[in-house]
Design a protein around this motif. Structure first.
Motif, PDB file in Angstrom:
ATOM      1  N   LEU A 147     -12.592   4.090   9.552  1.00 24.89           N
ATOM      2  CA  LEU A 147     -12.871   3.486  10.850  1.00 24.89           C
ATOM      3  C   LEU A 147     -12.061   4.145  11.959  1.00 24.89           C
ATOM      4  O   LEU A 147     -12.576   4.392  13.058  1.00 24.89           O
ATOM      5  CB  LEU A 147     -12.605   1.984  10.808  1.00 24.89           C
ATOM      6  N   LEU A 148     -10.787   4.452  11.685  1.00 22.30           N
ATOM      7  CA  LEU A 148      -9.972   5.132  12.690  1.00 22.30           C
ATOM      8  C   LEU A 148     -10.472   6.547  12.939  1.00 22.30           C
ATOM      9  O   LEU A 148     -10.468   7.020  14.077  1.00 22.30           O
ATOM     10  CB  LEU A 148      -8.505   5.134  12.263  1.00 22.30           C
ATOM     11  N   LEU A 149     -10.917   7.223  11.902  1.00 23.29           N
ATOM     12  CA  LEU A 149     -11.480   8.559  12.066  1.00 23.29           C
ATOM     13  C   LEU A 149     -12.766   8.498  12.879  1.00 23.29           C
ATOM     14  O   LEU A 149     -12.987   9.323  13.764  1.00 23.29           O
ATOM     15  CB  LEU A 149     -11.748   9.202  10.701  1.00 23.29           C
ATOM     16  N   GLY A 150     -13.603   7.518  12.596  1.00 22.45           N
ATOM     17  CA  GLY A 150     -14.832   7.353  13.359  1.00 22.45           C
ATOM     18  C   GLY A 150     -14.561   7.056  14.821  1.00 22.45           C
ATOM     19  O   GLY A 150     -15.249   7.557  15.712  1.00 22.45           O
ATOM     20  N   GLU A 151     -13.538   6.265  15.082  1.00 19.40           N
ATOM     21  CA  GLU A 151     -13.178   5.959  16.465  1.00 19.40           C
ATOM     22  C   GLU A 151     -12.607   7.197  17.169  1.00 19.40           C
ATOM     23  O   GLU A 151     -12.838   7.404  18.352  1.00 19.40           O
ATOM     24  CB  GLU A 151     -12.162   4.815  16.492  1.00 19.40           C
ATOM     25  N   ILE A 162     -15.633  -3.804  15.234  1.00 16.72           N
ATOM     26  CA  ILE A 162     -14.577  -4.121  14.262  1.00 16.72           C
ATOM     27  C   ILE A 162     -13.242  -3.843  14.927  1.00 16.72           C
ATOM     28  O   ILE A 162     -12.997  -2.738  15.406  1.00 16.72           O
ATOM     29  CB  ILE A 162     -14.710  -3.269  12.986  1.00 16.72           C
ATOM     30  N   ASP A 163     -12.353  -4.820  14.959  1.00 13.31           N
ATOM     31  CA  ASP A 163     -11.050  -4.634  15.577  1.00 13.31           C
ATOM     32  C   ASP A 163     -10.103  -4.048  14.530  1.00 13.31           C
ATOM     33  O   ASP A 163      -9.486  -4.767  13.748  1.00 13.31           O
ATOM     34  CB  ASP A 163     -10.530  -5.951  16.125  1.00 13.31           C
ATOM     35  N   VAL A 164     -10.014  -2.734  14.525  1.00 11.49           N
ATOM     36  CA  VAL A 164      -9.211  -2.032  13.520  1.00 11.49           C
ATOM     37  C   VAL A 164      -7.729  -2.341  13.711  1.00 11.49           C
ATOM     38  O   VAL A 164      -6.978  -2.395  12.741  1.00 11.49           O
ATOM     39  CB  VAL A 164      -9.462  -0.508  13.595  1.00 11.49           C
ATOM     40  N   ILE A 165      -7.312  -2.584  14.926  1.00 14.01           N
ATOM     41  CA  ILE A 165      -5.906  -2.864  15.193  1.00 14.01           C
ATOM     42  C   ILE A 165      -5.462  -4.150  14.492  1.00 14.01           C
ATOM     43  O   ILE A 165      -4.347  -4.240  13.993  1.00 14.01           O
ATOM     44  CB  ILE A 165      -5.649  -2.952  16.714  1.00 14.01           C
ATOM     45  N   ASP A 166      -6.340  -5.139  14.418  1.00 18.89           N
ATOM     46  CA  ASP A 166      -6.006  -6.367  13.699  1.00 18.89           C
ATOM     47  C   ASP A 166      -6.036  -6.171  12.188  1.00 18.89           C
ATOM     48  O   ASP A 166      -5.470  -6.977  11.452  1.00 18.89           O
ATOM     49  CB  ASP A 166      -6.967  -7.488  14.085  1.00 18.89           C
ATOM     50  N   LEU A 167      -6.692  -5.131  11.720  1.00 17.39           N
ATOM     51  CA  LEU A 167      -6.744  -4.838  10.288  1.00 17.39           C
ATOM     52  C   LEU A 167      -5.447  -4.214   9.787  1.00 17.39           C
ATOM     53  O   LEU A 167      -5.068  -4.414   8.631  1.00 17.39           O
ATOM     54  CB  LEU A 167      -7.916  -3.887  10.008  1.00 17.39           C
ATOM     55  N   LEU A 168      -4.725  -3.509  10.643  1.00 15.75           N
ATOM     56  CA  LEU A 168      -3.544  -2.767  10.217  1.00 15.75           C
ATOM     57  C   LEU A 168      -2.394  -3.653   9.722  1.00 15.75           C
ATOM     58  O   LEU A 168      -1.771  -3.305   8.721  1.00 15.75           O
ATOM     59  CB  LEU A 168      -3.092  -1.824  11.335  1.00 15.75           C
ATOM     60  N   PRO A 169      -2.065  -4.806  10.330  1.00 13.29           N
ATOM     61  CA  PRO A 169      -1.011  -5.655   9.741  1.00 13.29           C
ATOM     62  C   PRO A 169      -1.392  -6.200   8.360  1.00 13.29           C
ATOM     63  O   PRO A 169      -0.538  -6.321   7.480  1.00 13.29           O
ATOM     64  CB  PRO A 169      -0.847  -6.792  10.749  1.00 13.29           C
ATOM     65  N   ILE A 170      -2.657  -6.508   8.179  1.00 12.78           N
ATOM     66  CA  ILE A 170      -3.116  -6.976   6.866  1.00 12.78           C
ATOM     67  C   ILE A 170      -2.962  -5.849   5.851  1.00 12.78           C
ATOM     68  O   ILE A 170      -2.505  -6.069   4.720  1.00 12.78           O
ATOM     69  CB  ILE A 170      -4.570  -7.458   6.947  1.00 12.78           C
ATOM     70  N   LEU A 171      -3.326  -4.648   6.248  1.00 10.40           N
ATOM     71  CA  LEU A 171      -3.183  -3.493   5.373  1.00 10.40           C
ATOM     72  C   LEU A 171      -1.719  -3.245   5.034  1.00 10.40           C
ATOM     73  O   LEU A 171      -1.388  -2.958   3.886  1.00 10.40           O
ATOM     74  CB  LEU A 171      -3.799  -2.261   6.034  1.00 10.40           C
ATOM     75  N   LEU A 172      -0.837  -3.370   6.001  1.00  9.23           N
ATOM     76  CA  LEU A 172       0.591  -3.193   5.752  1.00  9.23           C
ATOM     77  C   LEU A 172       1.103  -4.227   4.753  1.00  9.23           C
ATOM     78  O   LEU A 172       1.867  -3.897   3.840  1.00  9.23           O
ATOM     79  CB  LEU A 172       1.365  -3.289   7.064  1.00  9.23           C
ATOM     80  N   ALA A 173       0.660  -5.467   4.878  1.00 12.73           N
ATOM     81  CA  ALA A 173       1.071  -6.515   3.937  1.00 12.73           C
ATOM     82  C   ALA A 173       0.554  -6.214   2.530  1.00 12.73           C
ATOM     83  O   ALA A 173       1.270  -6.419   1.541  1.00 12.73           O
ATOM     84  CB  ALA A 173       0.562  -7.867   4.409  1.00 12.73           C
ATOM     85  N   LEU A 174      -0.669  -5.704   2.418  1.00 18.46           N
ATOM     86  CA  LEU A 174      -1.207  -5.348   1.107  1.00 18.46           C
ATOM     87  C   LEU A 174      -0.427  -4.193   0.480  1.00 18.46           C
ATOM     88  O   LEU A 174      -0.146  -4.199  -0.724  1.00 18.46           O
ATOM     89  CB  LEU A 174      -2.678  -4.983   1.218  1.00 18.46           C
ATOM     90  N   ILE A 175      -0.062  -3.204   1.284  1.00 13.14           N
ATOM     91  CA  ILE A 175       0.698  -2.070   0.760  1.00 13.14           C
ATOM     92  C   ILE A 175       2.074  -2.522   0.284  1.00 13.14           C
ATOM     93  O   ILE A 175       2.543  -2.099  -0.778  1.00 13.14           O
ATOM     94  CB  ILE A 175       0.802  -0.961   1.823  1.00 13.14           C
ATOM     95  N   VAL A 176       2.720  -3.404   1.031  1.00 11.14           N
ATOM     96  CA  VAL A 176       4.013  -3.940   0.602  1.00 11.14           C
ATOM     97  C   VAL A 176       3.853  -4.725  -0.694  1.00 11.14           C
ATOM     98  O   VAL A 176       4.688  -4.635  -1.611  1.00 11.14           O
ATOM     99  CB  VAL A 176       4.633  -4.812   1.716  1.00 11.14           C
ATOM    100  N   GLY A 177       2.772  -5.479  -0.812  1.00 11.53           N
ATOM    101  CA  GLY A 177       2.518  -6.224  -2.056  1.00 11.53           C
ATOM    102  C   GLY A 177       2.328  -5.307  -3.251  1.00 11.53           C
ATOM    103  O   GLY A 177       2.803  -5.595  -4.356  1.00 11.53           O
ATOM    104  N   VAL A 178       1.664  -4.178  -3.052  1.00 15.11           N
ATOM    105  CA  VAL A 178       1.473  -3.232  -4.150  1.00 15.11           C
ATOM    106  C   VAL A 178       2.786  -2.559  -4.513  1.00 15.11           C
ATOM    107  O   VAL A 178       3.058  -2.292  -5.683  1.00 15.11           O
ATOM    108  CB  VAL A 178       0.397  -2.180  -3.778  1.00 15.11           C
ATOM    109  N   ILE A 179       3.643  -2.308  -3.525  1.00 12.66           N
ATOM    110  CA  ILE A 179       4.946  -1.704  -3.814  1.00 12.66           C
ATOM    111  C   ILE A 179       5.821  -2.680  -4.589  1.00 12.66           C
ATOM    112  O   ILE A 179       6.507  -2.293  -5.535  1.00 12.66           O
ATOM    113  CB  ILE A 179       5.631  -1.257  -2.503  1.00 12.66           C
ATOM    114  N   ILE A 180       5.788  -3.945  -4.215  1.00  9.60           N
ATOM    115  CA  ILE A 180       6.613  -4.947  -4.898  1.00  9.60           C
ATOM    116  C   ILE A 180       6.079  -5.237  -6.296  1.00  9.60           C
ATOM    117  O   ILE A 180       6.842  -5.364  -7.254  1.00  9.60           O
ATOM    118  CB  ILE A 180       6.679  -6.237  -4.064  1.00  9.60           C
ATOM    119  N   PHE A 181       4.759  -5.343  -6.435  1.00  7.27           N
ATOM    120  CA  PHE A 181       4.135  -5.653  -7.716  1.00  7.27           C
ATOM    121  C   PHE A 181       3.243  -4.490  -8.143  1.00  7.27           C
ATOM    122  O   PHE A 181       2.032  -4.551  -7.970  1.00  7.27           O
ATOM    123  CB  PHE A 181       3.288  -6.928  -7.624  1.00  7.27           C
ATOM    124  N   PRO A 182       3.812  -3.429  -8.700  1.00  5.67           N
ATOM    125  CA  PRO A 182       2.982  -2.283  -9.094  1.00  5.67           C
ATOM    126  C   PRO A 182       2.012  -2.678 -10.209  1.00  5.67           C
ATOM    127  O   PRO A 182       2.325  -3.503 -11.067  1.00  5.67           O
ATOM    128  CB  PRO A 182       3.978  -1.247  -9.580  1.00  5.67           C
TER     129      PRO A 182
END
Length: 66
Positions: free
Chosen positions: A25-29, A40-60
């Protein structure tokens, strides 16, 4: 497969899919300004994505407990 392993793998795959979607989506924009952000508000998607990445780092997904 236990429930905890299933949930860790689900978290990993959801994060990977969300990361790829956000990048596309960012590439398309970037390539065609104004084509993605009105729908689609991609800017609002980025904090959710950051939380998911932190969750994957904590729980591999491949951590095995005996």
């Amino acid at each position: 497969m236990t429930l905890s392993i299933f949930l860790k793998r689900l978290l990993f795959h959801t994060t990977a899919a969300c990361l790829i979607l956000a990048l596309l989506l960012l590439l398309g924009e970037k390539l065609v300004p104004g084509s993605v952000l009105p729908f689609i508000d991609v800017i609002d998607l980025l904090p959710i994505l950051l939380a998911l990445i932190v969750g994957v780092i904590i729980f591999p997904p491949n951590s095995k407990k005996t």
